[in-house]
Design a protein around this motif. Sequence first.
Motif, PDB file in Angstrom:
ATOM      1  N   GLY A  18      -5.444 -10.702   2.630  1.00  0.00           N
ATOM      2  CA  GLY A  18      -6.018 -11.705   1.741  1.00  0.00           C
ATOM      3  C   GLY A  18      -7.222 -11.169   0.972  1.00  0.00           C
ATOM      4  O   GLY A  18      -7.459 -11.560  -0.176  1.00  0.00           O
ATOM      5  N   VAL A  19      -7.987 -10.270   1.577  1.00  0.00           N
ATOM      6  CA  VAL A  19      -9.110  -9.634   0.889  1.00  0.00           C
ATOM      7  C   VAL A  19      -8.583  -8.832  -0.297  1.00  0.00           C
ATOM      8  O   VAL A  19      -9.131  -8.892  -1.399  1.00  0.00           O
ATOM      9  CB  VAL A  19      -9.905  -8.723   1.859  1.00  0.00           C
ATOM     10  N   VAL A  20      -7.501  -8.098  -0.090  1.00  0.00           N
ATOM     11  CA  VAL A  20      -6.896  -7.310  -1.171  1.00  0.00           C
ATOM     12  C   VAL A  20      -6.385  -8.258  -2.263  1.00  0.00           C
ATOM     13  O   VAL A  20      -6.592  -8.008  -3.454  1.00  0.00           O
ATOM     14  CB  VAL A  20      -5.757  -6.419  -0.626  1.00  0.00           C
ATOM     15  N   ARG A  21      -5.744  -9.346  -1.855  1.00  0.00           N
ATOM     16  CA  ARG A  21      -5.224 -10.322  -2.824  1.00  0.00           C
ATOM     17  C   ARG A  21      -6.363 -10.876  -3.681  1.00  0.00           C
ATOM     18  O   ARG A  21      -6.255 -10.953  -4.913  1.00  0.00           O
ATOM     19  CB  ARG A  21      -4.508 -11.456  -2.088  1.00  0.00           C
ATOM     20  N   ASN A  25      -6.839 -10.338  -7.661  1.00  0.00           N
ATOM     21  CA  ASN A  25      -6.926 -11.509  -8.541  1.00  0.00           C
ATOM     22  C   ASN A  25      -8.135 -11.406  -9.462  1.00  0.00           C
ATOM     23  O   ASN A  25      -8.047 -11.720 -10.648  1.00  0.00           O
ATOM     24  CB  ASN A  25      -6.987 -12.805  -7.727  1.00  0.00           C
ATOM     25  N   ARG A  26      -9.269 -10.970  -8.922  1.00  0.00           N
ATOM     26  CA  ARG A  26     -10.466 -10.791  -9.756  1.00  0.00           C
ATOM     27  C   ARG A  26     -10.241  -9.729 -10.820  1.00  0.00           C
ATOM     28  O   ARG A  26     -10.620  -9.887 -11.972  1.00  0.00           O
ATOM     29  CB  ARG A  26     -11.666 -10.414  -8.903  1.00  0.00           C
ATOM     30  N   VAL A  27      -9.620  -8.623 -10.425  1.00  0.00           N
ATOM     31  CA  VAL A  27      -9.355  -7.543 -11.374  1.00  0.00           C
ATOM     32  C   VAL A  27      -8.387  -8.018 -12.456  1.00  0.00           C
ATOM     33  O   VAL A  27      -8.568  -7.714 -13.637  1.00  0.00           O
ATOM     34  CB  VAL A  27      -8.822  -6.290 -10.652  1.00  0.00           C
ATOM     35  N   ALA A  28      -7.361  -8.768 -12.070  1.00  0.00           N
ATOM     36  CA  ALA A  28      -6.394  -9.272 -13.051  1.00  0.00           C
ATOM     37  C   ALA A  28      -7.066 -10.216 -14.049  1.00  0.00           C
ATOM     38  O   ALA A  28      -6.743 -10.197 -15.235  1.00  0.00           O
ATOM     39  CB  ALA A  28      -5.240  -9.984 -12.340  1.00  0.00           C
ATOM     40  N   ALA A  29      -8.027 -11.011 -13.583  1.00  0.00           N
ATOM     41  CA  ALA A  29      -8.678 -11.989 -14.452  1.00  0.00           C
ATOM     42  C   ALA A  29      -9.809 -11.386 -15.284  1.00  0.00           C
ATOM     43  O   ALA A  29      -9.992 -11.757 -16.448  1.00  0.00           O
ATOM     44  CB  ALA A  29      -9.234 -13.135 -13.607  1.00  0.00           C
ATOM     45  N   GLN A  30     -10.572 -10.432 -14.686  1.00  0.00           N
ATOM     46  CA  GLN A  30     -11.794  -9.967 -15.335  1.00  0.00           C
ATOM     47  C   GLN A  30     -11.825  -8.468 -15.608  1.00  0.00           C
ATOM     48  O   GLN A  30     -12.777  -7.977 -16.208  1.00  0.00           O
ATOM     49  CB  GLN A  30     -12.997 -10.306 -14.443  1.00  0.00           C
ATOM     50  N   ILE A  96       4.820  -4.493  -5.643  1.00  0.00           N
ATOM     51  CA  ILE A  96       4.439  -4.133  -4.281  1.00  0.00           C
ATOM     52  C   ILE A  96       4.063  -5.383  -3.501  1.00  0.00           C
ATOM     53  O   ILE A  96       3.075  -6.056  -3.834  1.00  0.00           O
ATOM     54  CB  ILE A  96       3.252  -3.142  -4.300  1.00  0.00           C
ATOM     55  N   PRO A  97       4.817  -5.714  -2.464  1.00  0.00           N
ATOM     56  CA  PRO A  97       4.429  -6.835  -1.599  1.00  0.00           C
ATOM     57  C   PRO A  97       3.203  -6.450  -0.761  1.00  0.00           C
ATOM     58  O   PRO A  97       3.050  -5.283  -0.378  1.00  0.00           O
ATOM     59  CB  PRO A  97       5.641  -7.040  -0.690  1.00  0.00           C
ATOM     60  N   PHE A  98       2.356  -7.413  -0.477  1.00  0.00           N
ATOM     61  CA  PHE A  98       1.190  -7.128   0.366  1.00  0.00           C
ATOM     62  C   PHE A  98       1.622  -6.648   1.750  1.00  0.00           C
ATOM     63  O   PHE A  98       0.931  -5.843   2.373  1.00  0.00           O
ATOM     64  CB  PHE A  98       0.282  -8.353   0.476  1.00  0.00           C
ATOM     65  N   ASP A  99       2.770  -7.106   2.227  1.00  0.00           N
ATOM     66  CA  ASP A  99       3.266  -6.679   3.540  1.00  0.00           C
ATOM     67  C   ASP A  99       3.586  -5.187   3.589  1.00  0.00           C
ATOM     68  O   ASP A  99       3.637  -4.598   4.656  1.00  0.00           O
ATOM     69  CB  ASP A  99       4.525  -7.464   3.930  1.00  0.00           C
ATOM     70  N   ALA A 100       3.817  -4.555   2.427  1.00  0.00           N
ATOM     71  CA  ALA A 100       4.136  -3.126   2.381  1.00  0.00           C
ATOM     72  C   ALA A 100       2.884  -2.255   2.361  1.00  0.00           C
ATOM     73  O   ALA A 100       2.964  -1.043   2.546  1.00  0.00           O
ATOM     74  CB  ALA A 100       4.988  -2.823   1.147  1.00  0.00           C
ATOM     75  N   MET A 101       1.728  -2.863   2.147  1.00  0.00           N
ATOM     76  CA  MET A 101       0.494  -2.088   1.998  1.00  0.00           C
ATOM     77  C   MET A 101       0.074  -1.434   3.314  1.00  0.00           C
ATOM     78  O   MET A 101       0.174  -2.026   4.377  1.00  0.00           O
ATOM     79  CB  MET A 101      -0.624  -2.973   1.478  1.00  0.00           C
ATOM     80  N   GLY A 103      -2.947   0.755   2.960  1.00  0.00           N
ATOM     81  CA  GLY A 103      -4.359   1.046   2.767  1.00  0.00           C
ATOM     82  C   GLY A 103      -4.890   0.515   1.464  1.00  0.00           C
ATOM     83  O   GLY A 103      -4.158   0.349   0.481  1.00  0.00           O
ATOM     84  N   PHE A 104      -6.190   0.238   1.467  1.00  0.00           N
ATOM     85  CA  PHE A 104      -6.922  -0.237   0.301  1.00  0.00           C
ATOM     86  C   PHE A 104      -8.283   0.428   0.363  1.00  0.00           C
ATOM     87  O   PHE A 104      -8.930   0.436   1.421  1.00  0.00           O
ATOM     88  CB  PHE A 104      -7.071  -1.757   0.375  1.00  0.00           C
ATOM     89  N   PHE A 105      -8.723   1.021  -0.750  1.00  0.00           N
ATOM     90  CA  PHE A 105     -10.001   1.717  -0.740  1.00  0.00           C
ATOM     91  C   PHE A 105     -10.644   1.625  -2.105  1.00  0.00           C
ATOM     92  O   PHE A 105      -9.995   1.838  -3.124  1.00  0.00           O
ATOM     93  CB  PHE A 105      -9.780   3.185  -0.352  1.00  0.00           C
ATOM     94  N   ASP A 106     -11.925   1.275  -2.133  1.00  0.00           N
ATOM     95  CA  ASP A 106     -12.718   1.274  -3.355  1.00  0.00           C
ATOM     96  C   ASP A 106     -13.855   2.257  -3.132  1.00  0.00           C
ATOM     97  O   ASP A 106     -14.860   1.930  -2.497  1.00  0.00           O
ATOM     98  CB  ASP A 106     -13.254  -0.125  -3.661  1.00  0.00           C
TER      99      ASP A 106
END
Length: 173
Positions: A18-21, A25-30, A96-101, A103-106
Amino acid sequence: MGKDYMNYSAMVQDALRGVVRLALNRVAAQGLPGNHHLYLSFKTTAPGVDIPDYLRERYPDEMTIILQHQYWGLKVSDSGFEVQLNFNKMPERLVIPFDAMTGFFDPSVQFGLQFQPTGEASARPAAATPAAGEPASFVPAKREDTAPTAEAEEKTAGEKRGEVLTLDAFRKK
Protein backbone atom coordinates in the motif's frame (compact mmCIF):
# COMPACT_ATOMS: atom_id res chain seq x y z
CA MET A 1 4.33 -20.78 19.40
CA GLY A 2 0.80 -21.26 18.06
CA LYS A 3 -0.35 -21.36 14.46
CA ASP A 4 -0.99 -17.95 12.90
CA TYR A 5 -4.57 -18.29 11.70
CA MET A 6 -4.71 -14.52 11.12
CA ASN A 7 -1.87 -14.66 8.55
CA TYR A 8 -0.19 -11.52 9.86
CA SER A 9 2.69 -11.90 7.43
CA ALA A 10 0.34 -11.49 4.47
CA MET A 11 -1.37 -8.53 6.15
CA VAL A 12 1.97 -6.76 6.60
CA GLN A 13 2.94 -7.50 2.99
CA ASP A 14 -0.35 -5.96 1.79
CA ALA A 15 0.14 -2.91 4.00
CA LEU A 16 3.68 -2.32 2.73
CA ARG A 17 2.52 -2.72 -0.87
CA GLY A 18 0.00 0.00 0.00
CA VAL A 19 2.94 2.36 0.61
CA VAL A 20 4.12 1.69 -2.95
CA ARG A 21 0.57 2.22 -4.26
CA LEU A 22 0.32 5.59 -2.47
CA ALA A 23 3.75 6.69 -3.72
CA LEU A 24 2.90 5.75 -7.31
CA ASN A 25 -0.47 7.51 -7.07
CA ARG A 26 1.34 10.70 -6.04
CA VAL A 27 3.81 10.34 -8.89
CA ALA A 28 1.00 9.70 -11.39
CA ALA A 29 -0.86 12.82 -10.21
CA GLN A 30 2.05 15.23 -9.59
CA GLY A 31 5.17 13.77 -11.19
CA LEU A 32 8.37 12.99 -9.32
CA PRO A 33 9.16 15.80 -6.87
CA GLY A 34 12.70 17.03 -6.25
CA ASN A 35 15.36 14.36 -6.79
CA HIS A 36 13.02 11.43 -6.11
CA HIS A 37 13.30 8.48 -8.48
CA LEU A 38 12.01 4.97 -8.01
CA TYR A 39 13.42 1.50 -8.53
CA LEU A 40 10.65 -1.08 -8.83
CA SER A 41 11.60 -4.77 -8.89
CA PHE A 42 9.14 -7.51 -9.80
CA LYS A 43 8.87 -11.16 -10.80
CA THR A 44 8.52 -11.29 -14.58
CA THR A 45 6.58 -14.58 -14.56
CA ALA A 46 4.11 -13.64 -11.81
CA PRO A 47 0.40 -13.81 -12.70
CA GLY A 48 -0.84 -10.59 -14.27
CA VAL A 49 2.59 -9.28 -15.33
CA ASP A 50 2.32 -8.06 -18.91
CA ILE A 51 5.66 -7.23 -20.52
CA PRO A 52 6.99 -7.82 -24.04
CA ASP A 53 8.23 -11.36 -24.68
CA TYR A 54 11.79 -10.23 -25.45
CA LEU A 55 12.03 -8.61 -22.00
CA ARG A 56 10.68 -11.75 -20.33
CA GLU A 57 13.31 -13.78 -22.22
CA ARG A 58 16.06 -11.38 -21.19
CA TYR A 59 14.86 -11.31 -17.55
CA PRO A 60 13.26 -14.73 -16.99
CA ASP A 61 12.93 -14.34 -13.20
CA GLU A 62 13.12 -10.76 -11.97
CA MET A 63 13.43 -7.30 -13.46
CA THR A 64 13.95 -3.79 -12.07
CA ILE A 65 12.62 -0.69 -13.77
CA ILE A 66 13.52 2.88 -12.90
CA LEU A 67 11.05 5.75 -12.95
CA GLN A 68 13.12 8.89 -13.25
CA HIS A 69 13.33 11.01 -16.39
CA GLN A 70 11.65 9.10 -19.20
CA TYR A 71 8.42 7.33 -18.37
CA TRP A 72 4.90 7.95 -19.63
CA GLY A 73 1.32 7.00 -18.96
CA LEU A 74 1.73 5.91 -15.35
CA LYS A 75 -1.64 4.56 -14.22
CA VAL A 76 -2.20 3.08 -10.78
CA SER A 77 -5.07 0.84 -9.66
CA ASP A 78 -5.81 -1.03 -6.44
CA SER A 79 -4.14 -4.15 -7.84
CA GLY A 80 -1.13 -2.77 -9.74
CA PHE A 81 0.21 -0.20 -12.14
CA GLU A 82 1.10 0.27 -15.77
CA VAL A 83 3.76 2.48 -17.24
CA GLN A 84 5.42 3.08 -20.58
CA LEU A 85 9.23 3.01 -20.77
CA ASN A 86 11.76 2.98 -23.57
CA PHE A 87 13.86 -0.13 -24.17
CA ASN A 88 16.46 0.20 -26.94
CA LYS A 89 14.72 3.44 -27.97
CA MET A 90 11.40 1.60 -28.43
CA PRO A 91 8.41 2.51 -26.22
CA GLU A 92 6.94 -0.46 -24.36
CA ARG A 93 3.95 -0.70 -22.03
CA LEU A 94 4.44 -2.73 -18.84
CA VAL A 95 1.64 -3.89 -16.53
CA ILE A 96 2.77 -4.95 -13.07
CA PRO A 97 0.51 -6.19 -10.27
CA PHE A 98 1.57 -5.14 -6.77
CA ASP A 99 1.56 -8.85 -5.83
CA ALA A 100 4.45 -9.41 -8.29
CA MET A 101 6.66 -6.77 -6.69
CA THR A 102 9.83 -7.85 -4.89
CA GLY A 103 11.37 -4.46 -4.14
CA PHE A 104 10.85 -0.72 -4.01
CA PHE A 105 13.66 1.78 -3.51
CA ASP A 106 13.97 5.56 -3.65
CA PRO A 107 17.70 6.32 -3.43
CA SER A 108 17.12 10.07 -3.06
CA VAL A 109 15.91 9.50 0.50
CA GLN A 110 17.41 6.05 1.13
CA PHE A 111 13.97 4.43 1.51
CA GLY A 112 13.36 0.84 0.47
CA LEU A 113 10.96 -2.03 0.93
CA GLN A 114 11.52 -5.65 0.03
CA PHE A 115 8.72 -8.14 -0.62
CA GLN A 116 8.16 -11.80 -1.31
CA PRO A 117 5.70 -12.29 -4.17
CA THR A 118 2.23 -13.21 -2.93
CA GLY A 119 1.72 -16.92 -2.56
CA GLU A 120 5.24 -17.78 -1.47
CA ALA A 121 5.27 -19.62 1.84
CA SER A 122 8.15 -17.67 3.30
CA ALA A 123 6.66 -14.21 2.88
CA ARG A 124 8.81 -11.95 5.03
CA PRO A 125 8.43 -8.19 4.57
CA ALA A 126 11.27 -5.80 5.19
CA ALA A 127 11.20 -2.35 6.68
CA ALA A 128 13.12 0.62 5.38
CA THR A 129 14.55 1.68 8.72
CA PRO A 130 17.88 0.03 9.45
CA ALA A 131 18.65 -1.01 13.02
CA ALA A 132 22.12 -1.33 14.43
CA GLY A 133 23.69 -4.70 14.00
CA GLU A 134 21.45 -6.38 11.44
CA PRO A 135 21.14 -4.36 8.20
CA ALA A 136 20.80 -6.02 4.83
CA SER A 137 21.21 -4.12 1.58
CA PHE A 138 18.52 -3.84 -1.04
CA VAL A 139 20.20 -3.90 -4.42
CA PRO A 140 17.93 -3.46 -7.43
CA ALA A 141 18.01 -6.51 -9.70
CA LYS A 142 19.51 -5.18 -12.92
CA ARG A 143 20.17 -1.48 -13.21
CA GLU A 144 20.59 -1.58 -16.97
CA ASP A 145 16.96 -2.62 -17.51
CA THR A 146 15.83 0.89 -18.45
CA ALA A 147 19.12 2.02 -19.97
CA PRO A 148 19.36 5.28 -18.00
CA THR A 149 21.01 8.28 -19.60
CA ALA A 150 24.67 9.08 -18.94
CA GLU A 151 23.49 12.00 -16.79
CA ALA A 152 21.40 9.67 -14.62
CA GLU A 153 24.32 7.25 -14.36
CA GLU A 154 26.60 10.03 -13.10
CA LYS A 155 24.04 11.20 -10.54
CA THR A 156 23.47 7.76 -9.05
CA ALA A 157 27.04 6.45 -9.32
CA GLY A 158 28.19 8.06 -6.07
CA GLU A 159 24.97 7.51 -4.11
CA LYS A 160 24.93 5.16 -1.15
CA ARG A 161 22.42 2.34 -1.34
CA GLY A 162 19.64 2.15 1.25
CA GLU A 163 19.55 -0.54 3.83
CA VAL A 164 16.67 -2.91 4.47
CA LEU A 165 16.04 -4.88 7.64
CA THR A 166 13.62 -7.73 8.12
CA LEU A 167 11.01 -7.28 10.82
CA ASP A 168 12.25 -10.50 12.45
CA ALA A 169 14.92 -8.45 14.21
CA PHE A 170 12.19 -6.81 16.32
CA ARG A 171 10.32 -9.98 17.29
CA LYS A 172 10.75 -11.42 20.76
CA LYS A 173 12.27 -14.87 20.66
